[in-house]
Motif scaffolding. Sequence first.
Motif, PDB file in Angstrom:
ATOM      1  N   GLU A  45       0.469   5.252   0.423  1.00  0.00           N
ATOM      2  CA  GLU A  45      -0.523   6.227   0.892  1.00  0.00           C
ATOM      3  C   GLU A  45       0.095   7.614   0.902  1.00  0.00           C
ATOM      4  O   GLU A  45       1.201   7.820   1.408  1.00  0.00           O
ATOM      5  N   SER A  92      -6.460  12.545   0.982  1.00  0.00           N
ATOM      6  CA  SER A  92      -5.476  11.472   0.894  1.00  0.00           C
ATOM      7  C   SER A  92      -5.768  10.587  -0.315  1.00  0.00           C
ATOM      8  O   SER A  92      -6.907  10.498  -0.771  1.00  0.00           O
ATOM      9  N   ARG A 145       0.845  -1.196   0.000  1.00  0.00           N
ATOM     10  CA  ARG A 145       0.000   0.000   0.000  1.00  0.00           C
ATOM     11  C   ARG A 145       0.879   1.245   0.000  1.00  0.00           C
ATOM     12  O   ARG A 145       1.780   1.378   0.839  1.00  0.00           O
ATOM     13  N   VAL A 170      -4.710   6.595  -1.896  1.00  0.00           N
ATOM     14  CA  VAL A 170      -4.124   5.298  -1.571  1.00  0.00           C
ATOM     15  C   VAL A 170      -4.068   4.447  -2.832  1.00  0.00           C
ATOM     16  O   VAL A 170      -5.034   4.379  -3.591  1.00  0.00           O
TER      17      VAL A 170
END
Length: 351
Positions: A54, A64, A52, A66
């Motif tokens: 981010e 944000s 992941r 991701v």
Amino acid sequence: MTLGACSLWPFYPAPPPIANLPATWSGDVTCPGCVPHQQALTLFADGSFHLRDEYPASKRRRGSEVFFDVGRWSRLSGDESRLILRGGSEAVRQFRLQADGHLRQLDPSGSDIRSIRDYVLNRETGLDPIAGPMRLLGQLSIHADAVRFQECLTGRDMQVIEALPVSVSKQYRVAQKLLDADAETPVLTSVLGSFSARLASANESAAGPVWQLDIQRVKRFWPGETCAIGAGAASLPLRDTPWRVLAIGNEPIPADPLAPPLALRLHDDGHVSGHSGCNTLRSAYRADDNALSFDAVSTTRRACIGPSQQALERAWLQVLQQTAAYRVVGSYLELLAGDRVLARLIANEMH
């Protein structure tokens, strides 16, 4: 979400130098002068990984973002401290396992990154399965007693744990008819799903917990297609796919582990987000059939590091201004002006 060692995620003792998998490593991999970037990586002893990336909300980023990747990992023959990750991105990711058990990020050639920053992911005491939800591509098969999904990048053959809507089952049968196939033939399908695991039942041959998939949404069927990755893959949708720039005109984008990649994402609501290599960018777009155009692009006002980055940013913003059409081939996107290819991009996330 971080889970303790008693979770049901598939667990096997792994040979040295990595003990007790699955395990999670995480850390701050923000390059100097770049937007914040957190990375987490979980390795499973069956040779699969979940990753992941981010980019948290900040003064320069309103929300944000991701990105996920999954795939297979292995050790380099002759140098077992070096890990090779092959997932949905075009280039392999490489890490070095340090004596303290942490992972050091390497550049695309497998060399240490020379920087004032320390690109190290620390091994966590708990497990983060990085379960999603994320976009996945695989072979879907629907039978009277079970629904199964074999994911392309990891090769996992998983039971789908929630019943699919009747409308999806009907679309699946239509796709099979297009293949002139029997009820046992799977269909390549793009889904939004989350991984989980459960204990093996008494009549199953699995030695430990087994993988499952919870499908939140079926995005598209590709009758007759296979799990080929790259130009031979089923074409991804233009919208809501994160794209990374590979080349502008005939000039490949030079690999620079210290600079954020040039990126583009066309959201379903009509707005555009991305990165110019120096700044985040915002715009709006209009797409109709193969036509594509962008409104005026706004960016943050951070200065580029050096004239080469500045020239690259200027070239990328000019591409967006000139784009009049597009073409998607497999996991690649081409931005066009007439017959001229302005830029070539690749899906930055597993399909």
